[in-house]
Scaffold this active site. Sequence first.
Site, PDB file in Angstrom:
ATOM      1  CE1 TYR A  89      -3.039  -2.984   0.103  1.00 51.60           C
ATOM      2  CE2 TYR A  89      -3.215  -2.791   2.481  1.00 51.60           C
ATOM      3  CZ  TYR A  89      -3.537  -3.438   1.309  1.00 51.60           C
ATOM      4  OH  TYR A  89      -4.357  -4.536   1.345  1.00 51.60           O
ATOM      5  CD  GLU A  90       5.636   1.481   3.275  1.00 51.29           C
ATOM      6  OE1 GLU A  90       6.564   2.289   3.044  1.00 51.29           O
ATOM      7  OE2 GLU A  90       5.789   0.423   3.909  1.00 51.29           O
ATOM      8  N   GLY A  91       3.594   1.545  -1.685  1.00 54.31           N
ATOM      9  CA  GLY A  91       3.949   1.729  -3.084  1.00 54.31           C
ATOM     10  C   GLY A  91       2.818   2.314  -3.902  1.00 54.31           C
TER      11      GLY A  91
END
Length: 428
Positions: A171-173
């Site tokens: 989800y960071e990406g």
Amino acid sequence: MTSSRLPVLLALVFSSLSPVLSHSNREMWFQDLFPPNTCPINAKTKTFYGIMFDAGSTGTRIHIYTFVQKSPEILPELEGEIFESVKPGLSAYADQPEKGAESVKRLLDMAIDAVPPHLWKKTPVVLKATAGLRLLSEEKAQALLSEVKEVFEESPFLVPEDSVSIMDGSYEGILAWITVNFLTGQLSGQNQHTVGTLDLGGASTQITFLPRFEETLKESPTDFLTSFEMFNSTYKLYTHSYLGFGLKAARLATLGALNTEVADRQMFRSSCLPKQLEAEWHFGGVKYRYGGNKEGETGFKPCYLEVLKVVKGKLHQPDEIRGSSFYAFSYYYDRAADTNLIDYEQGGVLEVRDFERKAKEVCDNMERFSSASPFLCMDLTYITALLKEGFGFRDNTLLQLTKKVNNIETSWTLGATFHLLQSLGITY
């Protein structure tokens, strides 16, 4: 501390996200990402704030965002950002969770000064931990998060039920990719030429891009793909987070110390370090003793062979990225700036081979760089191997190294803040 002012209609991106085709867990996540809100009639201009903590492996960072919405018909504008950080990261307080929470409180005090008192109770505060806490035992990670939750609850701000959590690396990406491509104008207009994003943290690394070829979608592992609708277009992203492949975790892996019970006085040695070096390093709440190979070889070639064992055959290599351009940040940026490959404030554009050239210069002349980090040779060599042997980039692949886009930090935190504001119904 920095502050910026820039009208950015980021909500146009995020409010139109909806799931189309996704890995099961991500489908649920995107379904809940931005629920619709009812817009009141005859509403006036409103200013609102969001406080997002990024609890990384090497430090804790606070982002205080200011938004303005002039009417329900006009999307919110990002008016400004205040950013600050402290070191070490929360994971360094694995055995002292109260002290970890104190480091968060020091940053939260900044928000008390930045947000007008009459908006405190309407301003949500959230902390999302990343790879550093993922590497801890569940018991120690939860102890840290519980202490942080207490700090939040004692503050005057709005504290959602899930105000502290550990975020999945993928989800960071996704959120960083959306933020960078929107801020660079790649998601508006008819001619969309998106860029990929590379993030190198302390404990993990992420790669995210929009595949152009059907072969990439067919040949990629299904859990590396996620899709959503935006601007009436469907985006099918390739994204993955590799835990244990961040810069500092890679140091431990190169030394043979990753996931190892460290014996008292145990010494870890590497040809990537100065021969006569013997020192101590604390990471993730553990003390490591390390040094150079006193009798063996040092320099780029033996160092590269050591690092190669860490990355060779461990990462998926989609063919099409070899001819793509990427934005790279975090430790990619820091090590390039540390060695004057780019300007520290402005960033710059590099080819992958520039990292290798600098790694050879540093590793084959370690005495010249003795005043810098003793890990500089190892770090640059790891970045070289990660890009070339890990991901499979060509030597001439262009990387745009940046900390900010239009004076806004390149971080997943902006996307996460919009998620937060939308889910709480704070925007119109």
